[in-house]
Design a protein around this motif. Structure first.
Motif, PDB file in Angstrom:
ATOM      1  N   ALA A 159      35.460  23.437  27.719  1.00 16.79           N
ATOM      2  CA  ALA A 159      36.754  22.427  27.507  1.00 16.79           C
ATOM      3  C   ALA A 159      37.714  22.926  26.778  1.00 16.79           C
ATOM      4  O   ALA A 159      39.090  22.664  27.297  1.00 16.79           O
ATOM      5  N   LEU A 160      37.120  23.386  25.830  1.00 11.57           N
ATOM      6  CA  LEU A 160      38.465  23.909  24.952  1.00 11.57           C
ATOM      7  C   LEU A 160      38.915  24.650  25.741  1.00 11.57           C
ATOM      8  O   LEU A 160      39.736  25.846  25.641  1.00 11.57           O
ATOM      9  N   VAL A 161      38.138  26.084  25.987  1.00 10.98           N
ATOM     10  CA  VAL A 161      38.835  26.397  27.432  1.00 10.98           C
ATOM     11  C   VAL A 161      39.806  26.566  28.070  1.00 10.98           C
ATOM     12  O   VAL A 161      40.649  27.578  28.524  1.00 10.98           O
ATOM     13  N   VAL A 162      39.626  25.962  29.091  1.00 10.76           N
ATOM     14  CA  VAL A 162      40.488  24.912  29.738  1.00 10.76           C
ATOM     15  C   VAL A 162      42.046  24.607  29.110  1.00 10.76           C
ATOM     16  O   VAL A 162      42.874  24.432  29.931  1.00 10.76           O
ATOM     17  N   LEU A 163      41.439  24.017  27.952  1.00  2.65           N
ATOM     18  CA  LEU A 163      42.024  23.674  27.330  1.00  2.65           C
ATOM     19  C   LEU A 163      43.680  24.714  26.637  1.00  2.65           C
ATOM     20  O   LEU A 163      45.041  24.348  26.892  1.00  2.65           O
ATOM     21  N   TYR A 164      42.514  24.963  25.996  1.00  2.39           N
ATOM     22  CA  TYR A 164      43.297  26.610  25.782  1.00  2.39           C
ATOM     23  C   TYR A 164      44.686  27.462  26.752  1.00  2.39           C
ATOM     24  O   TYR A 164      45.731  28.179  26.202  1.00  2.39           O
ATOM     25  N   THR A 165      43.917  27.054  27.910  1.00  2.00           N
ATOM     26  CA  THR A 165      43.922  28.227  28.955  1.00  2.00           C
ATOM     27  C   THR A 165      45.802  27.267  29.431  1.00  2.00           C
ATOM     28  O   THR A 165      46.431  28.056  29.796  1.00  2.00           O
ATOM     29  N   ALA A 166      45.974  26.251  29.817  1.00  4.28           N
ATOM     30  CA  ALA A 166      46.765  25.374  29.570  1.00  4.28           C
ATOM     31  C   ALA A 166      47.748  25.306  28.748  1.00  4.28           C
ATOM     32  O   ALA A 166      49.321  25.143  29.426  1.00  4.28           O
ATOM     33  N   MET A 167      47.302  25.167  27.140  1.00  4.97           N
ATOM     34  CA  MET A 167      48.840  25.513  26.544  1.00  4.97           C
ATOM     35  C   MET A 167      49.021  26.632  26.820  1.00  4.97           C
ATOM     36  O   MET A 167      50.239  27.248  26.172  1.00  4.97           O
ATOM     37  N   ASN A 168      48.463  28.026  26.190  1.00  7.57           N
ATOM     38  CA  ASN A 168      49.208  28.802  26.655  1.00  7.57           C
ATOM     39  C   ASN A 168      49.636  29.765  27.945  1.00  7.57           C
ATOM     40  O   ASN A 168      50.043  30.773  27.737  1.00  7.57           O
ATOM     41  N   LEU A 169      49.642  29.266  28.801  1.00  7.41           N
ATOM     42  CA  LEU A 169      49.682  29.576  30.557  1.00  7.41           C
ATOM     43  C   LEU A 169      51.050  29.576  30.569  1.00  7.41           C
ATOM     44  O   LEU A 169      52.265  30.314  30.686  1.00  7.41           O
ATOM     45  N   PRO A 170      51.984  28.698  29.821  1.00  9.62           N
ATOM     46  CA  PRO A 170      53.293  28.545  30.022  1.00  9.62           C
ATOM     47  C   PRO A 170      53.791  29.857  29.162  1.00  9.62           C
ATOM     48  O   PRO A 170      54.976  30.493  29.550  1.00  9.62           O
ATOM     49  N   ILE A 171      53.839  29.992  28.013  1.00  6.50           N
ATOM     50  CA  ILE A 171      54.360  30.875  27.448  1.00  6.50           C
ATOM     51  C   ILE A 171      54.056  32.469  28.288  1.00  6.50           C
ATOM     52  O   ILE A 171      54.462  33.165  28.313  1.00  6.50           O
ATOM     53  N   ALA A 172      52.542  32.283  27.884  1.00 12.43           N
ATOM     54  CA  ALA A 172      52.480  34.009  28.862  1.00 12.43           C
ATOM     55  C   ALA A 172      53.146  33.796  30.228  1.00 12.43           C
ATOM     56  O   ALA A 172      53.811  35.108  30.330  1.00 12.43           O
ATOM     57  N   VAL A 173      53.522  33.012  31.407  1.00 11.56           N
ATOM     58  CA  VAL A 173      54.276  33.201  32.697  1.00 11.56           C
ATOM     59  C   VAL A 173      56.106  34.301  31.638  1.00 11.56           C
ATOM     60  O   VAL A 173      56.367  34.577  32.506  1.00 11.56           O
ATOM     61  N   TRP A 174      56.270  32.985  30.559  1.00  9.21           N
ATOM     62  CA  TRP A 174      57.737  33.569  30.056  1.00  9.21           C
ATOM     63  C   TRP A 174      57.948  34.552  29.641  1.00  9.21           C
ATOM     64  O   TRP A 174      58.252  35.272  29.924  1.00  9.21           O
ATOM     65  N   MET A 175      56.879  34.870  28.884  1.00  5.40           N
ATOM     66  CA  MET A 175      56.590  36.466  28.578  1.00  5.40           C
ATOM     67  C   MET A 175      56.611  37.292  29.352  1.00  5.40           C
ATOM     68  O   MET A 175      57.698  38.549  29.427  1.00  5.40           O
ATOM     69  N   MET A 176      55.381  36.984  30.762  1.00 11.87           N
ATOM     70  CA  MET A 176      55.412  38.307  31.490  1.00 11.87           C
ATOM     71  C   MET A 176      55.900  38.404  32.029  1.00 11.87           C
ATOM     72  O   MET A 176      56.488  39.553  32.958  1.00 11.87           O
ATOM     73  N   GLN A 177      56.800  37.265  32.299  1.00 12.87           N
ATOM     74  CA  GLN A 177      57.943  37.336  33.554  1.00 12.87           C
ATOM     75  C   GLN A 177      58.931  38.163  32.784  1.00 12.87           C
ATOM     76  O   GLN A 177      59.810  39.059  33.700  1.00 12.87           O
ATOM     77  N   SER A 178      59.895  38.795  31.632  1.00 16.34           N
ATOM     78  CA  SER A 178      60.588  39.630  31.055  1.00 16.34           C
ATOM     79  C   SER A 178      59.838  41.022  31.042  1.00 16.34           C
ATOM     80  O   SER A 178      60.373  41.830  31.075  1.00 16.34           O
ATOM     81  N   PHE A 179      58.502  41.066  30.843  1.00 17.70           N
ATOM     82  CA  PHE A 179      58.115  42.428  31.324  1.00 17.70           C
ATOM     83  C   PHE A 179      58.023  42.707  32.749  1.00 17.70           C
ATOM     84  O   PHE A 179      58.324  44.126  32.857  1.00 17.70           O
ATOM     85  N   LEU A 180      57.432  41.937  32.966  1.00 18.84           N
ATOM     86  CA  LEU A 180      57.160  42.598  34.679  1.00 18.84           C
ATOM     87  C   LEU A 180      58.592  43.005  35.171  1.00 18.84           C
ATOM     88  O   LEU A 180      58.901  43.676  36.493  1.00 18.84           O
ATOM     89  N   SER A 181      59.829  42.264  35.040  1.00 15.87           N
ATOM     90  CA  SER A 181      61.370  42.369  35.287  1.00 15.87           C
ATOM     91  C   SER A 181      61.759  44.003  35.306  1.00 15.87           C
ATOM     92  O   SER A 181      62.272  44.265  36.010  1.00 15.87           O
ATOM     93  N   GLU A 182      60.772  44.856  34.081  1.00 21.03           N
ATOM     94  CA  GLU A 182      60.901  46.232  33.764  1.00 21.03           C
ATOM     95  C   GLU A 182      60.647  47.102  35.054  1.00 21.03           C
ATOM     96  O   GLU A 182      60.919  48.291  34.330  1.00 21.03           O
ATOM     97  N   VAL A 183      59.989  46.621  35.553  1.00 21.59           N
ATOM     98  CA  VAL A 183      58.820  47.734  36.385  1.00 21.59           C
ATOM     99  C   VAL A 183      60.352  47.652  37.807  1.00 21.59           C
ATOM    100  O   VAL A 183      60.267  47.506  38.366  1.00 21.59           O
ATOM    101  N   PRO A 184      59.819  49.401  37.803  1.00 16.36           N
ATOM    102  CA  PRO A 184      60.840  49.775  39.531  1.00 16.36           C
ATOM    103  C   PRO A 184      60.454  48.616  40.557  1.00 16.36           C
ATOM    104  O   PRO A 184      59.319  49.063  40.862  1.00 16.36           O
ATOM    105  N   VAL A 185      61.482  48.292  41.412  1.00 16.12           N
ATOM    106  CA  VAL A 185      61.018  47.952  42.533  1.00 16.12           C
ATOM    107  C   VAL A 185      60.410  49.204  43.812  1.00 16.12           C
ATOM    108  O   VAL A 185      59.166  48.992  44.280  1.00 16.12           O
ATOM    109  N   ALA A 186      60.942  50.389  42.954  1.00 16.05           N
ATOM    110  CA  ALA A 186      60.595  51.424  44.020  1.00 16.05           C
ATOM    111  C   ALA A 186      58.833  51.826  44.204  1.00 16.05           C
ATOM    112  O   ALA A 186      58.614  52.307  44.986  1.00 16.05           O
ATOM    113  N   VAL A 187      58.407  51.740  43.199  1.00 16.73           N
ATOM    114  CA  VAL A 187      56.897  52.176  42.870  1.00 16.73           C
ATOM    115  C   VAL A 187      56.234  51.512  43.385  1.00 16.73           C
ATOM    116  O   VAL A 187      55.500  51.721  44.582  1.00 16.73           O
TER     117      VAL A 187
END
Length: 293
Positions: A159-187
């Motif tokens: 139950a803690l695994v599901v709860l911690y996933t829901a708590m951390n998912l917004p932060i993870a998506v927000w951070m990784m969106q800025s990281f993945l925007s640096e990936v070259p689209v041509a590749v």
């Protein structure tokens, strides 16, 4: 009789001499050292206090020359009292590692859709993710407790695994969106031309390029999950008790045993410190991605 004109020699450019960091650089260096010492000093003081007896730890002002002992660590590991911390440490490790892995598994495709293959109104989607963190955690405590009680998930580490996933998912998506925007689209387009499907593109093309950002996101999610106390204190009892909850058992009606609390806090903090030290290069590189456009 012919004369040949000789070209005048070109003037040599003056050599650039390396200058030192200067007064401003030295001042910034000293300020950085002072800030580092200021942050490390409480941890060093906690470590020193953990090796003192309770009598020496309670003196005011505290003594730096007091005798050292391992009694607090013996008490923490249950060598004298019989209360072992290992079940709590295992529960914290299970909840933190599993929730971090599940968070990354869900955040990577979402961040891919919001950065490399942006959906419509992707900024509104990011704001929705961020708005879920605006609710105070204590405001959702009672509904989550009632849901876990009706579902039979009280004192359950998953139950803690599901709860911690829901708590951390917004932060993870927000951070990784800025990281993945640096990936070259041509590749990515080259891999798709070669016949690679979306799972292959994410696992073999995007993930290796964005590895520093993924490591930084994983480390932050792990730290948040490992240090979480409020929901773990309410939703767990004996079977799924985590390390922060176990730490609160050292505060008894007899008083606060400072040396034991310092020893327990130091041991419980070691996994986070070890993870941060092992991934410090990836953390710095990941957090600096997208900082300069």
């Amino acid at each position: 009789m012919t004369t040949t004109a000789t070209a005048a020699p070109r003037p040599r450019a003056p050599r650039r001499t390396r200058s030192g960091p200067g007064l401003r650089g030295n001042a910034l260096g000293v300020a950085a050292w002072l800030a580092g010492i200021l942050f490390v000093l409480p941890i060093a003081w906690m470590a020193l206090t953990s090796f003192h007896s309770e009598t020496d730890a309670a003196t005011n002002p505290p003594s730096l020359t007091a005798s050292l002992t391992l009694d607090s660590y013996r008490e923490f590991f249950g060598l004298d009292s019989g209360a072992s911390p290992w079940p709590s440490l295992i529960n914290s490790t299970t909840a933190s590692v599993a929730s971090t892995a599940l968070t990354l598994l869900l955040a990577l495709p979402a961040a891919y859709a919001l950065s490399i293959r942006p959906v419509r109104k992707w900024t509104d989607v990011l704001f929705f993710f961020l708005s879920t963190k605006m609710l105070p955690a204590v405001a959702g405590l009672l509904p989550i407790y009632l849901f876990a009680k009706d579902a039979g998930l009280l004192d359950n580490v998953w139950a803690l695994v599901v709860l911690y996933t829901a708590m951390n998912l917004p932060i993870a998506v927000w951070m990784m969106q800025s990281f993945l925007s640096e990936v070259p689209v041509a590749v990515i387009e080259a891999a798709q031309i070669d016949g690679a499907r979306l799972p292959t593109v994410l696992g073999r093309v995007v993930a290796p390029i964005a590895l520093p950002g993924i490591a930084a996101t994983a480390l932050i999610c792990f730290i948040f999950s490992w240090n979480e106390l409020l929901f773990a204190r309410v939703l767990t009892g004996v079977v799924a008790e985590t390390a922060p909850v176990f730490l609160t058992t050292f505060i008894t009606s007899q008083g606060l045993f400072l040396a034991k609390v310092c020893a327990a806090s130091l041991v419980i903090s070691l996994p986070v410190l070890a993870a941060g030290f092992a991934a410090q290069d990836k953390l710095v590189q990941g957090l600096s991605l997208g900082a300069v456009k």
